[in-house]
Design an enzyme around this catalytic site. Structure first.
Site, PDB file in Angstrom:
ATOM      1  N   LYS A  28       9.234  24.403 -13.859  1.00 60.01           N
ATOM      2  CA  LYS A  28       9.566  25.729 -14.703  1.00 60.01           C
ATOM      3  C   LYS A  28       9.641  26.781 -14.132  1.00 60.01           C
ATOM      4  O   LYS A  28      10.177  27.522 -14.409  1.00 60.01           O
ATOM      5  CB  LYS A  28       8.107  25.264 -15.628  1.00 60.01           C
ATOM      6  CG  LYS A  28       7.131  25.787 -15.391  1.00 60.01           C
ATOM      7  CD  LYS A  28       5.547  26.048 -16.228  1.00 60.01           C
ATOM      8  CE  LYS A  28       4.735  26.423 -14.958  1.00 60.01           C
ATOM      9  NZ  LYS A  28       4.475  28.051 -14.942  1.00 60.01           N
ATOM     10  N   THR A  29       8.747  27.325 -13.065  1.00 63.96           N
ATOM     11  CA  THR A  29       9.141  28.511 -12.092  1.00 63.96           C
ATOM     12  C   THR A  29      10.297  28.774 -12.112  1.00 63.96           C
ATOM     13  O   THR A  29      11.580  29.669 -12.084  1.00 63.96           O
ATOM     14  CB  THR A  29       8.401  28.574 -11.051  1.00 63.96           C
ATOM     15  OG1 THR A  29       6.990  28.591 -12.147  1.00 63.96           O
ATOM     16  CG2 THR A  29       8.190  29.596 -10.718  1.00 63.96           C
ATOM     17  N   ASP A 210       6.087  33.066 -19.273  1.00 61.50           N
ATOM     18  CA  ASP A 210       5.604  32.124 -18.164  1.00 61.50           C
ATOM     19  C   ASP A 210       4.678  31.830 -19.528  1.00 61.50           C
ATOM     20  O   ASP A 210       3.997  32.821 -19.277  1.00 61.50           O
ATOM     21  CB  ASP A 210       5.654  32.794 -16.881  1.00 61.50           C
ATOM     22  CG  ASP A 210       5.778  30.844 -15.659  1.00 61.50           C
ATOM     23  OD1 ASP A 210       5.305  30.210 -16.389  1.00 61.50           O
ATOM     24  OD2 ASP A 210       4.841  31.347 -14.576  1.00 61.50           O
ATOM     25  N   GLU A 211       4.155  30.633 -18.755  1.00 58.75           N
ATOM     26  CA  GLU A 211       3.220  30.099 -19.752  1.00 58.75           C
ATOM     27  C   GLU A 211       2.813  30.159 -20.906  1.00 58.75           C
ATOM     28  O   GLU A 211       1.543  30.652 -21.107  1.00 58.75           O
ATOM     29  CB  GLU A 211       1.903  30.243 -18.657  1.00 58.75           C
ATOM     30  CG  GLU A 211       2.131  29.831 -16.842  1.00 58.75           C
ATOM     31  CD  GLU A 211       1.812  28.784 -16.356  1.00 58.75           C
ATOM     32  OE1 GLU A 211       1.671  27.547 -17.854  1.00 58.75           O
ATOM     33  OE2 GLU A 211       1.628  27.876 -15.406  1.00 58.75           O
ATOM     34  N   GLN A 241      -1.556  21.447 -20.294  1.00 58.03           N
ATOM     35  CA  GLN A 241      -2.199  22.318 -19.744  1.00 58.03           C
ATOM     36  C   GLN A 241      -2.500  23.100 -20.280  1.00 58.03           C
ATOM     37  O   GLN A 241      -3.424  24.531 -19.748  1.00 58.03           O
ATOM     38  CB  GLN A 241      -1.360  22.861 -18.465  1.00 58.03           C
ATOM     39  CG  GLN A 241      -0.536  21.318 -17.924  1.00 58.03           C
ATOM     40  CD  GLN A 241      -0.105  21.211 -16.474  1.00 58.03           C
ATOM     41  OE1 GLN A 241      -0.053  21.963 -15.240  1.00 58.03           O
ATOM     42  NE2 GLN A 241       1.387  21.234 -16.097  1.00 58.03           N
ATOM     43  N   ARG A 547      -3.103  16.978 -10.381  1.00 55.98           N
ATOM     44  CA  ARG A 547      -2.546  17.900  -9.239  1.00 55.98           C
ATOM     45  C   ARG A 547      -1.947  17.273  -7.606  1.00 55.98           C
ATOM     46  O   ARG A 547      -1.831  17.818  -6.869  1.00 55.98           O
ATOM     47  CB  ARG A 547      -3.896  18.825  -8.679  1.00 55.98           C
ATOM     48  CG  ARG A 547      -3.994  19.922  -9.975  1.00 55.98           C
ATOM     49  CD  ARG A 547      -3.753  20.831 -10.608  1.00 55.98           C
ATOM     50  NE  ARG A 547      -2.448  19.988 -11.944  1.00 55.98           N
ATOM     51  CZ  ARG A 547      -1.459  20.436 -12.500  1.00 55.98           C
ATOM     52  NH1 ARG A 547      -0.856  21.377 -11.135  1.00 55.98           N
ATOM     53  NH2 ARG A 547      -0.793  20.198 -13.372  1.00 55.98           N
TER      54      ARG A 547
END
Length: 593
Positions: A28-29, A210-211, A241, A547
């Protein structure tokens, strides 16, 4: 930029609202950064681009990638895109508009300690009953007013409203804003001064967030104010998330994006580049049990990898020793994280790592025996055993109210001869009104009480005060190698990262151990009364699992978490450190609904 077709689709989108629903490890980044580059290459002036993140680390990573790709140091130019956190954006706007809020541009930003001090002084000046109007409670309510954009007079009682008003006046008198003001004051400023809002709308033509699943109501309102009426808003996030409901984040803003922006383009990023097929399949099966979500079919071209280990242990010590032994036996240079639901759980793991001389770091936190509440209790016990210990006596005097502290100190030596170890700890807590002290002083008092309870649990295994304090002292002084210890350089083991699952979001490791996957801990017992909270606990489990790049181990004591039954058994290897079971016990009737 080596984008896959879905990433390319998001990057190439023209004007109008865009929601990028990005699964864990789907880049995504990279996609958001590529979209900024695409806008700049397409002729959009850099100063007309606003990109908002939640952490300085994320903002710095985006800046670095943009400069690297464009091969220019664009952020040294006078005109550049704004890439930063919500709070840095708010601070920049307030510096320019401070006079409208009774401040000058060189205002101070009060951190939590500064705000606490100002509130404490305010409560004292108003001569309020500090038992009824606890500092931590009022601080939390004022923060809630600001983050949720509530009207103070509708949420606070008469006396609390007095405190709020006096506190706001104190901030103005000190030419200061608190941290929550950096968003809330900007939103209210824009509501009151339409010309000011219009100025920033003319400046920011393209807004990227973002997020987005983590925005709270104040942040949501700020973005909506700035993005209207152009609606050139691109947001990226993953509702699976969304784990910060306790911080007022509202992931429904993410789920309802099309309602807010009817012409929105939706792009799903579903290819995971991080984890093995087994991890992805297990995490996907788990999260499908949530009702409120935007469904995604996460997949990967990575190998299936090893089965996920599900381990039952006799107790926390056995669980921690198993983890330490697995790390010792692997010794393959892999990056390793040990994750847990609450900070109190680090005690047994730290002890096992210390005993095995494994280097570790508490990420974003404090080692168990360095936590204030533990040091306070240890000081009480040390003075009870050794009345000449002036350092411990001084700590108690500074911590507790003067009269209570002196009385406790005078009684401790005699009590140490009459009471058992657990009774003595109980005496220190009760006579010192210690839990009341924590509630009065700290907004995270519940977490601190959990640490105290873990301390008591550990003490229950000792017969004498002397034996217990000796063990605690050795654990404090015989630290495993840490970053500040030269022996780290000599160790063949990479530093093991210990952290809560909340702290682990956004990070990744070769091998991940999630401890305490027990009913009542994950999901936490506090979530039992609410479907929304229970689903957030499942998202927390999902974050923990995703993770892991290669190896994932989920361990528990007592009752296994209901979440373990949501993982297909063919993806797991069951390891029993107790006697008997060769698989998870029958799940019927073990849960508290």
């Amino acid at each position: 930029m080596d984008l896959n077709p879905k990433q390319q689709e998001a990057v190439e989108w023209g004007n109008g609202p865009l929601l990028i629903a990005a699964g864990a490890g789907s880049g995504k980044t990279k996609t958001l950064t590529a979209r900024i580059i695409k806008l700049m290459q397409g002729g959009v002036p850099p100063e007309n681009i606003l990109a908002v993140t939640f952490t300085n680390k994320a903002a710095e990573e985006m800046r670095r990638r943009i400069e690297q790709y464009l091969n220019i140091e664009i952020f040294k130019y006078e005109k550049q895109p704004f890439i930063g956190t919500f709070h840095s954006l708010g601070a920049r706007i307030l510096k320019r508009e401070a006079r409208l809020l009774g401040r000058t541009s060189n205002f101070s930003i009060f951190d939590a300690d500064d705000s606490f001090s100002a509130l404490k002084k305010t409560i004292k000046e108003l001569e309020l009953n500090q038992e009824k109007y606890k500092l931590a409670s009022i601080s939390g309510k004022i923060s809630k007013v600001k983050n949720l954009l509530l009207e103070p007079e509708e949420f606070l009682d008469h006396k609390e409203l007095e405190v709020y008003s006096a506190y706001e006046k104190a901030l103005e008198k000190n030419n200061a804003f608190d941290f929550d003001d950096l968003i809330e004051k900007v939103v209210r400023l824009f509501r009151k001064h339409s010309a000011v809002l219009e100025k920033y709308r003319r400046l920011f033509h393209y807004i990227l967030v973002d997020e987005y699943q983590d925005v709270n109501p104040a942040q949501y309102e700020l973005i909506k104010q700035l993005a209207s009426p152009r609606a050139n808003l691109s947001v990226v996030g993953d509702d699976a998330q969304a784990i910060y409901g306790w911080r007022h984040a509202d992931f429904k803003n993410f789920l309802n994006f099309e309602n807010d922006w009817p012409r929105a383009k939706i792009v799903l990023l579903e290819q995971n580049y991080r984890s093995t097929g087994a991890v992805i399949a297990a995490a996907s099966a788990l999260i499908k049990n949530n009702l409120r979500q935007r469904p995604k079919n996460l997949w990967t071209e990575n190998q299936n990898g090893e089965l996920i280990k599900v381990v039952i242990a006799e107790d926390a010590e056995g669980e921690a020793n198993f983890v330490a032994e697995k790390i010792l036996s692997a010794n393959n240079g892999s990056s390793t994280a040990i994750l847990y639901r609450t900070n109190a759980q680090s005690r047994a793991v730290e002890q096992a790592l210390i005993e095995n001389q494994l280097p570790y770091r508490i990420f974003g936190g404090i080692k168990f025996y360095e936590r204030k509440e533990i040091k306070d209790l240890v000081a009480g016990l040390r003075f009870a055993l050794n009345p000449k210990d002036s350092v411990s006596a001084e700590r108690l005097e500074k911590t507790l109210p003067k009269k209570i502290g002196r009385e406790l100190i005078s009684e401790l030596p005699a009590m140490s001869k009459k009471l058992s170890l657990l009774e003595l700890i109980s005496f220190v807590i009760g006579r010192g009104n210690y839990f009341d002290y924590l509630k009065q002083k700290f907004t995270n008092w519940k977490e601190r009480v959990e640490n105290v309870n873990e301390f008591i649990q550990f003490a229950s295994g000792f017969q004498s005060l002397e034996e217990f304090l000796e063990r605690v002292s050795l654990l404090q002084s015989t630290d495993a190698p840490t970053l500040n210890n030269p022996t780290v350089q000599e160790s063949s083991y990479p530093i093991i990262q210990l952290m809560t699952i909340h702290m682990a979001k956004g990070l990744e490791f070769d091998q991940v151990f999630v401890i305490g996957v027990s009913e009542g801990m994950l999901p936490h017992q506090m979530s039992y009364g609410s479907l929304d909270e229970l689903e957030e606990e499942r998202r927390l489990m999902y974050v923990a699992m995703t993770r892991a790049r290669k190896n994932l181990c989920l361990s528990f004591t007592n009752l296994p978490s209901r979440f373990l039954y949501e993982i297909p058994p063919e993806l797991t290897e069951f390891i029993n450190l107790k006697n008997g079971l060769s698989e998870l016990p029958d799940e019927d009737g073990i849960y508290i609904e």
